[in-house]
Design an enzyme around this catalytic site. Structure first.
Site, PDB file in Angstrom:
ATOM      1  N   LYS A 159      44.264  44.554  43.542  1.00 20.42           N
ATOM      2  CA  LYS A 159      44.013  46.048  43.366  1.00 20.42           C
ATOM      3  C   LYS A 159      44.476  47.029  44.133  1.00 20.42           C
ATOM      4  CE  LYS A 159      39.741  44.063  44.389  1.00 20.42           C
ATOM      5  NZ  LYS A 159      38.273  43.751  44.759  1.00 20.42           N
ATOM      6  N   ASP A 195      32.865  39.780  47.519  1.00 20.83           N
ATOM      7  CA  ASP A 195      31.754  40.929  47.031  1.00 20.83           C
ATOM      8  C   ASP A 195      30.783  40.129  45.928  1.00 20.83           C
ATOM      9  OD1 ASP A 195      33.660  40.681  45.073  1.00 20.83           O
ATOM     10  OD2 ASP A 195      33.980  42.685  44.951  1.00 20.83           O
TER      11      ASP A 195
END
Length: 458
Positions: A159, A195
């Site tokens: 990312k 997450d």
């Protein structure tokens, strides 16, 4: 969409992006095989989905109480949260977002964690918590090998991150050391989690039947609850509890084959131009960081083949933009035009003006642009439904809640339906499921893991 000859040509052009049932069956079988390998002690090295042990084995009851901090790092900004838990599934939340610059994203790992500790200190002072010694749950949304509840070795950055001197290091220790360098900061980092685990825990706080966590945002990943007897790499001392959350890291699915039959030339270009060529293959087909760019590449070829904007006076201008401006089509465009309908297509027109400076685009071109966007989003949702069904079948409960978070799922009005379409097709008879939108899963979930750790250690 009226089936004109032009639209029929566009449909044929997009056939490779519309998987058929046999292709989905193959995807399902390949993914199940990778999960089997990932769980095995002797086969884990062969697996692209590493099925990391999270060491999260205890779950919230809804009656946890107290104040807990959460740190949520997973993109170009991060959040610090104060969660005040009261009994009966009640929670109050205060949070603040902090921006990361290129210096933190691409600099030294120690500088990243020093900056995070600095922001934690600011947050504590702003909320007048200096006198309290608070437990912290740390959501770290990058591939890690968990070596304990508060220890995790970074496997690779994703990312857009690429911090030096961090891969192979324990990021839990790096954060603890950075916190210790801040005089007067009394924070005890008790758990590090992904997450997806945070999302599962957040939903389990509301409904204990949540057994799967999914993130579909900038990146994409899933976790699920596995019976400990199926976890060959789990030390015997952790097998006195029935379940453990497995962080699948399914973004890496495809790195050793498995999605080749679905991998188009567009996907290969996305991969080649990324920061991590050859890695996170599945993620690059389904996650928000890449869907808009997929649309750009498809549109470029479609324009060059006279399938879209064939009669437009600004055709060369459009081609130049599509060629020279990577990421000129943001993924949010797919979500925002999904509900636009003919005969006027106001939202599509707005974006065609914004992207290409087209003031009065042809209605057929509007329809075609929206169709390309819909095809890309539907492929992603359908693929995720297939792999989610494999996890639901693996969990094996008669009823399973799938907790979901992430901007793609939250913002695209049809994404839930796209996932359910293939979930319904591949889920085994006798197993029911539902999808639950997480309430700030990656943040609240981290605080809940910290609360559960405190409860179990009391």
């Amino acid at each position: 969409m009226s089936e004109t000859s032009e639209i029929a040509r566009l449909r044929e052009f997009l056939t490779e992006l519309i998987p058929n049932e046999d292709q989905f069956q193959r995807l399902y079988r390949n993914f199940c095989e990778q999960i089997r390998k990932g769980l095995g002690a002797n086969t884990n090295k062969e697996a692209s989905t590493k099925c990391y042990l999270t060491y999260v084995q205890d779950f919230p009851t809804g009656n946890e109480t107290g104040k807990f901090l959460a740190l949520d790092l997973g993109g170009s900004n991060f959040r610090v949260l104060l969660i005040s838990l009261r009994s009966n599934h009640d929670a109050e939340q205060t949070s603040k977002i902090y921006q990361l610059t290129e210096k933190e994203l691409l600099g030294k790992g120690s500088e990243l964690f020093d900056y995070i500790a600095k922001c934690l200190h600011e947050f504590v002072c702003e909320n007048k918590l200096e006198a309290e010694n608070l437990p912290l749950g740390f959501t770290f949304s990058f591939p890690c090998v968990q070596i304990g509840l508060s220890k995790a070795t970074l496997v690779r950055w994703t990312k857009g991150f690429n911090c030096a001197d961090t891969v192979g290091e324990d990021v839990g220790t790096m954060l603890k050391v950075a916190i210790a360098r801040r005089q007067g900061l009394k924070i005890d980092m008790v758990a590090i989690l992904n997450d997806t685990t945070g999302t599962l825990m957040s939903c389990a706080y509301k409904n204990p039947e949540c057994n799967i966590g999914l993130i579909v945002g900038t990146g994409c990943n899933a976790c699920y609850t596995e019976r400990v007897e199926n976890c060959e790499r789990l030390d015997a001392k952790y097998k006195n509890k029935p379940k453990i959350i497995i962080n699948v890291e399914w973004g890496a699915f495809g790195e050793k084959g498995g999605v080749d039959h679905l991998h188009t030339e567009y996907d290969k270009i996305i991969d080649k131009n990324s920061l991590n060529p050859g890695a996170q293959i599945y993620e690059k087909m389904v996650a928000g960081m890449y869907l808009g760019e997929l649309v750009r590449l498809i549109m470029l070829r479609a324009v060059n083949e006279n399938l879209v904007f064939a009669q437009c006076k600004l055709r060369k201008h459009i081609t130049d933009i599509l060629t020279k401006k990577p990421n000129c089509i943001e993924t949010k465009v797919l979500s925002e035009i999904a509900n636009d309908k003919g005969d006027d297509w106001p939202l599509v027109k707005e974006y065609l003006k914004k992207i290409f400076n087209l003031n009065d685009p042809d209605i057929d071109d509007c329809m075609k642009f929206k169709y390309v966007c819909d095809v890309v989003a539907k492929r992603a949702g359908n693929m995720l439904g297939v792999t989610l069904s494999a996890l639901a079948n693996k969990v094996g409960e008669k009823f399973t809640i799938i907790g979901v978070d992430g901007t793609v799922y939250r913002c695209h009005p049809n994404f839930d339906g796209y996932m359910r379409e293939t979930l319904d097709q591949f889920i085994e008879k006798g197993i029911r499921y539902d999808i639950m939108l997480s309430e700030d899963g990656s943040g609240r979930g981290a605080a809940l893991v910290a609360a559960v750790v405190q409860r179990e250690n009391a």
